[in-house]
Write a protein that holds these residues in place. Structure first.
Motif, short mmCIF file in Angstrom:
data_model
loop_
_atom_site.label_atom_id
_atom_site.label_comp_id
_atom_site.label_asym_id
_atom_site.label_seq_id
_atom_site.Cartn_x
_atom_site.Cartn_y
_atom_site.Cartn_z
N ASP A 109 47.98 -32.82 21.16
CA ASP A 109 47.61 -32.31 19.83
C ASP A 109 46.10 -32.10 19.72
OD1 ASP A 109 50.22 -32.31 18.97
OD2 ASP A 109 50.14 -34.34 18.18
N ASN A 110 45.32 -33.03 20.26
CA ASN A 110 43.86 -32.92 20.21
C ASN A 110 43.35 -31.75 21.03
OD1 ASN A 110 42.01 -35.11 18.83
ND2 ASN A 110 43.90 -36.14 19.41
N VAL A 111 43.98 -31.50 22.16
CA VAL A 111 43.53 -30.41 23.04
C VAL A 111 43.74 -29.05 22.37
CG1 VAL A 111 43.99 -29.20 25.23
CG2 VAL A 111 43.78 -31.69 25.21
N ILE A 112 44.90 -28.88 21.72
CA ILE A 112 45.22 -27.55 21.16
C ILE A 112 44.71 -27.36 19.74
CG2 ILE A 112 47.24 -27.31 22.64
CD1 ILE A 112 48.97 -27.84 20.12
N LEU A 113 44.25 -28.45 19.08
CA LEU A 113 43.83 -28.37 17.68
C LEU A 113 42.70 -27.34 17.50
CD1 LEU A 113 44.23 -29.63 14.85
CD2 LEU A 113 42.41 -31.24 15.42
N GLY A 114 42.99 -26.32 16.70
CA GLY A 114 41.98 -25.29 16.42
C GLY A 114 41.89 -24.20 17.47
N GLN A 115 42.60 -24.36 18.58
CA GLN A 115 42.57 -23.32 19.63
C GLN A 115 43.98 -23.12 20.21
OE1 GLN A 115 39.69 -24.52 22.59
NE2 GLN A 115 40.83 -26.33 23.19
N GLU A 116 44.95 -23.06 19.28
CA GLU A 116 46.35 -22.92 19.67
C GLU A 116 46.62 -21.64 20.45
OE1 GLU A 116 45.28 -23.68 16.68
OE2 GLU A 116 46.18 -25.56 16.03
N GLU A 117 45.93 -20.57 20.05
CA GLU A 117 46.12 -19.30 20.75
C GLU A 117 45.02 -19.10 21.79
OE1 GLU A 117 47.88 -15.84 18.61
OE2 GLU A 117 46.95 -16.84 16.90
N ILE A 118 45.40 -18.56 22.93
CA ILE A 118 44.43 -18.21 23.97
C ILE A 118 43.81 -16.86 23.61
CG2 ILE A 118 44.14 -17.68 26.43
CD1 ILE A 118 44.81 -20.62 25.84
N VAL A 119 42.48 -16.78 23.68
CA VAL A 119 41.80 -15.52 23.38
C VAL A 119 42.09 -14.51 24.49
CG1 VAL A 119 39.56 -14.41 23.02
CG2 VAL A 119 39.95 -16.72 22.15
N VAL A 120 42.66 -13.38 24.11
CA VAL A 120 42.96 -12.32 25.10
C VAL A 120 41.89 -11.24 24.96
CG1 VAL A 120 44.66 -10.62 25.87
CG2 VAL A 120 45.42 -12.82 24.96
N ASN A 121 41.13 -11.05 26.03
CA ASN A 121 40.09 -10.01 26.01
C ASN A 121 40.10 -9.27 27.34
OD1 ASN A 121 38.83 -11.74 27.83
ND2 ASN A 121 37.55 -12.68 26.26
N HIS A 122 39.12 -8.41 27.54
CA HIS A 122 39.12 -7.58 28.76
C HIS A 122 39.00 -8.44 30.03
CE1 HIS A 122 34.80 -8.19 28.17
NE2 HIS A 122 34.62 -7.83 29.42
N LYS A 123 38.30 -9.60 29.92
CA LYS A 123 38.17 -10.47 31.09
C LYS A 123 39.50 -11.11 31.45
CE LYS A 123 33.26 -11.57 30.70
NZ LYS A 123 32.25 -12.61 30.54
N THR A 124 40.26 -11.50 30.40
CA THR A 124 41.59 -12.08 30.63
C THR A 124 42.50 -11.05 31.28
OG1 THR A 124 41.25 -13.36 28.61
CG2 THR A 124 43.45 -13.38 29.52
N HIS A 125 42.47 -9.83 30.75
CA HIS A 125 43.29 -8.76 31.33
C HIS A 125 42.90 -8.48 32.78
CE1 HIS A 125 45.63 -7.73 27.86
NE2 HIS A 125 44.57 -7.53 27.10
N LYS A 126 41.60 -8.55 33.03
CA LYS A 126 41.10 -8.32 34.39
C LYS A 126 41.61 -9.40 35.34
CE LYS A 126 36.74 -7.07 36.67
NZ LYS A 126 35.28 -7.03 36.54
N LYS A 127 41.60 -10.66 34.86
CA LYS A 127 42.12 -11.76 35.68
C LYS A 127 43.60 -11.58 35.95
CE LYS A 127 39.24 -15.78 35.58
NZ LYS A 127 39.22 -17.23 35.48
#
Length: 656
Positions: A109-127
């Motif tokens: 719960d502490n790890v995901i608190l406030g950052q439940e969604e992963i940010v998807v951006n051009h770098k993520t798509h590139k990876k």
């Protein structure tokens, strides 16, 4: 000159130009015209005395503070880091000096608190594109391997075996988590009824059945492992390596591709757990995702803070004194994790007072003193820790303290057969006995989690022993029925430097004058002139930087200066016993030297117990030292008559 040319070729990830930051209307200059660059794929350490402006500078980079003057450039672009979401957008993560955790929440719960969604951006798509290309390549290799060796059925067989092995690992983790939860429930049943309570007995039977299930899983694991690892056929070995490579890439794709939140905003806990286990496995961080933060040691909490940063992909990661509370083994693991991140192309900014650690891990080292950047060094073989230390404090300091044996008297504090069980039923202390003499400094050493914290907490009434007792000068201090001294008597007799200064030692939102009296509610401290004198003594004797007024709030001091204030309050108030837990946590070498000189001067006629994870400091300061392993005292030694190697072996249970 060659090093400078090489640095120019490296790509600049982050650049600070003329950064200046002041507090309280310019009375405190935290950062003074700092210009510094951080490159991709490097570990850049920042060192300096307590209050030299390191944490302030990091908080400016992370966007918690706004600089008064100067500019920040990320990947060559001028950036306002104080804007909402700027650190997330620029993929900057920070492991904070003080924990930002919810005690009643689990690790997950502490790890995901406030950052439940992963940010998807051009770098993520590139990876993702790179991973999918790698997957195609490995699958082509697998096809050609099968055709060349006529190995289709055999390959399918070993692939199934590998997946079965991975499945058993997850089953084992699940069973362990179920046992942990059941033990927590069982611990809430009153101990006096535990022998006859039917519910307690039923829970114990259920836990035993789960343990048998784990043993069965381990037996299956061993057999599967024999097939996978002990086959000498080169074809089989090559096939298994190809299977492992394919599985790793599939996990990488999953970690970026799987939805963690439903379209209605509900967290998909199964997917979230799988991602956390993937990160833990990738960076070799062993911690129970379902454990409550309140049940974790300080070292484990530090690892949770690191998991929070690793949850989403970061390009720049700041570690603000991450090793201050870690054991030797945990430090080694963390440094390996940091090196792993560097190999992935990350920019690491590492803050520490431990110069040997900094020397071991860094590519470059920058020194701050009183908010000014003094120097930036290339970490070559010719650079010595003493040179860095001299830049930090202006002089060379050696921690060496000769002691006089004639100051040591008879036994005062005697611990007999002390036992303590945690809420999950684990025996953290197992029949521990020792005696502390008047005038001596008695150290408690060991890798964190071996019972040292439990001893300190029982002696200071933060925990109740399961069995055994503690006497002070013949009178019972505590036993299994509870603490015998009332609060007034305890205040008169005992000083306590707590392991966690913010949890048990300070009220951050109150001023220094208020915090100087919270260990004493005796009327003499409410007389303003005496309280003023006492507060001034702490500030001056402990060299508390930033405390230009008694009305300065504690939260406006750096972590190291907060620690100096707590120690000063406890050492200068009237006491017969002083118990100090991690008294030099987060302090620079000059402050460490000052604290130990005062502790030694104070020891005459007093009972002193010192707990620290810094074994070299215990060896330098203590007259005797108890070395602990798995809740027991392995040996009580004179630190000047044993080697560091012998102490290290005792700490891991290998000393005969």
């Amino acid at each position: 000159m060659q090093n400078e040319k090489n640095r120019k070729k490296l790509e600049e990830a982050l650049s600070l130009k003329k950064i200046t930051k002041t507090f309280l209307g310019g009375k405190i200059i935290a950062n003074d015209d700092i210009t510094i660059s951080f490159f991709k794929n490097e570990i850049h350490s920042i060192v300096g005395e307590n209050g030299s402006g390191k944490s302030t500078l990091m908080n400016i980079i992370f966007g918690l503070y706004k600089q008064d003057y100067g500019h920040i450039y990320v990947n060559g672009h001028k950036t306002n880091m104080y804007q909402k979401g700027a650190s997330k957008k620029n993929k900057i993560g920070m492991v904070h000096q003080h924990f930002h955790l919810v005690e009643n929440f689990t690790v997950l719960d502490n790890v995901i608190l406030g950052q439940e969604e992963i940010v998807v951006n051009h770098k993520t798509h590139k990876k993702l594109k790179t991973y999918k290309t790698d997957l195609k390549k490995i699958r082509k290799q697998i096809d050609s391997f099968i055709k060349e060796n006529s190995f289709k059925k055999e390959f399918a067989f070993y692939k199934n075996i590998f997946h079965l092995f991975e499945e058993t690992k997850h089953k084992k983790t699940k069973q362990k988590n179920l046992i942990f939860e059941e033990k927590n429930k069982r611990s809430r049943i009153p101990q006096k009824n535990s022998g006859v309570n039917k519910k307690y007995l039923a829970m114990s039977d259920w836990i035993r059945s789960r343990k048998i299930e784990i043993e069965d899983i381990e037996l299956v694991q061993d057999r599967l492992n024999l097939i996978l690892e002990n086959n000498k056929d080169p074809k089989v070995k090559e096939a298994i390596e190809l299977i492992k490579s394919e599985d790793k890439i599939l996990n990488d794709i999953y970690s970026y591709n799987e939805k963690l939140v439903s379209r209605f905003g509900v967290v998909k806990r199964k997917n979230v757990l799988k991602r956390l286990l993937y990160i833990q496995d990738k960076y070799h961080i062993e911690i129970d995702p379902f454990a409550k933060i309140s049940n974790l040691s300080i070292g484990q909490r530090q690892m949770v803070e690191i998991l929070k940063v690793l949850w989403d992909d970061k390009d720049i990661i700041i570690f603000d004194e991450p090793t201050a509370t870690l054991s030797i083994i945990e430090i080694e693991k963390l440094l390996k994790t940091i090196n792993h991140l560097k190999k992935e192309g990350k920019t690491i900014i590492f803050i520490s007072h431990k110069l040997q650690e900094v020397k071991t891990i860094s590519d470059r080292i920058s020194v701050l003193r009183k908010g000014v950047l003094i120097n930036t060094y290339e970490n070559t073989n010719s650079l010595k820790p003493t040179q860095i230390g001299k830049d930090m404090v202006g002089r060379v300091i050696n921690l060496n303290y000769p002691r006089k044996k004639e100051n040591i008297g008879l036994d005062t504090l005697v611990v007999n057969n002390l036992t303590y069980r945690t809420s999950s039923g684990f025996k953290a202390l197992d029949n521990v006995s020792f005696a502390v003499r008047e005038g001596e400094i008695f150290g408690i050493a060991g890798i964190e989690g071996n019972g040292q914290e439990e001893i300190i907490k029982i002696l200071t009434n933060l925990r109740k022993p399961y069995d055994g007792l503690v006497r002070y000068k013949g009178q019972i201090l505590t036993d299994k029925k509870g603490y015998k001294w009332n609060s007034k008597k305890r205040r008169k007799k005992m000083s306590h430097v707590p392991i966690d200064r913010l949890k048990h030692g300070l009220v951050p939102n109150m001023d220094l004058q208020f915090n100087s009296k919270i260990s004493d509610f005796d009327t003499k401290f409410f007389k303003k002139n005496k309280l003023d004198i006492f507060t001034s003594k702490i500030i001056n004797e402990m060299r508390v930087d930033g405390a230009f007024s008694h009305k300065v709030q504690v939260k406006n001091l750096s972590g190291g200066n907060q620690q100096k204030f707590v120690f000063g309050r406890e050492i200068y108030r009237d006491h017969e016993i002083i118990i100090a837990g991690h008294p030099t946590r987060g302090l620079d070498i000059s402050a460490i030297d000052n604290i130990y000189k005062k502790l030694i001067a104070n020891a005459k006629g007093k009972t002193t117990i010192l707990y620290s994870l810094e074994i070299s400091e215990l060896v330098a300061v203590c007259d005797r030292m108890a070395v602990m392993y798995k809740g027991k005292i392995i040996s009580i030694v004179d630190p000047r008559k044993v080697t560091m190697e012998e102490i290290s072996k005792m700490m891991i249970g290998e000393y005969k």
